[in-house]
Write an enzyme that holds these catalytic residues in place. Sequence first.
Site, short mmCIF file in Angstrom:
data_model
loop_
_atom_site.label_atom_id
_atom_site.label_comp_id
_atom_site.label_asym_id
_atom_site.label_seq_id
_atom_site.Cartn_x
_atom_site.Cartn_y
_atom_site.Cartn_z
N HIS A 94 -22.54 58.62 32.41
CA HIS A 94 -22.56 59.60 33.51
C HIS A 94 -21.35 59.40 34.41
CE1 HIS A 94 -24.94 61.87 36.71
NE2 HIS A 94 -23.98 61.30 37.43
N GLU A 95 -21.11 58.15 34.82
CA GLU A 95 -19.99 57.86 35.72
C GLU A 95 -18.64 58.01 35.00
OE1 GLU A 95 -20.19 57.47 38.92
OE2 GLU A 95 -22.38 57.59 38.87
N HIS A 102 -17.54 61.66 35.10
CA HIS A 102 -16.93 61.97 36.39
C HIS A 102 -15.47 61.53 36.40
CE1 HIS A 102 -20.46 63.28 38.51
NE2 HIS A 102 -21.06 62.11 38.49
#
Length: 215
Positions: free
Chosen positions: A59-60, A63
């Site tokens: 998820h990170e 980003h």
Amino acid sequence: RAFGISLRLHYSWFIVFALVTWGLVANYLPSAYPGWDPTLRLIAGLVTSLLFFGSVLAHELMHSIVAQSAGIPVKSITLFIFGGLAEITSEPKQPQVEFRMALAGPLTSLLLGGIFLAIHYWATSLPEAITAVAFWLGWINVFLAGFNLIPGFPLDGGRVFRSILWWRSGNLKNSTKIASTVGRVVGYMFIFAGIWMIFLGQWLNGIWLAIIGWF
């Protein structure tokens, strides 16, 4: 390191890793799969926790990859007690960039959730331990995506909200002020909901929700 980004573990991560594993081994797996022996539950719990935090890292990373593609350097990603934190060295210069950066993480979680749930529901020939792990990981990733899309800055949803305000008004400062105010309201709602859960006897979940709201 991944994609030129330093990956780090904060000491508090070990606390939440132990709590997640304990919750799986002592509560979820015994109630959902009572026939499993303790060793299998322990192994499944450890593997599930590791894959869960691997999902948080993915998820990170998304980003960060979107940020890098827009020319914004990313110094590091740190896993800690509240999940993951990407250290991005500067703010995006355009609302469209922030919109893409903010959505990249929740979309990744939704994709992972879909993959894990597909394994659970369609790969029926696999051992039950694998499909059980996939089921929990599927729904926790969907929950992670939904939670992060709450429009409370600095959650991903709050950054999406700010980018829309910024795009419509052209004023980053006022957009940040509005999104931050909404973020504070969301934080207080979490705190009050956590206190209410404590009065209902759900101590652990209530304390955890209140701490997230405070953070």
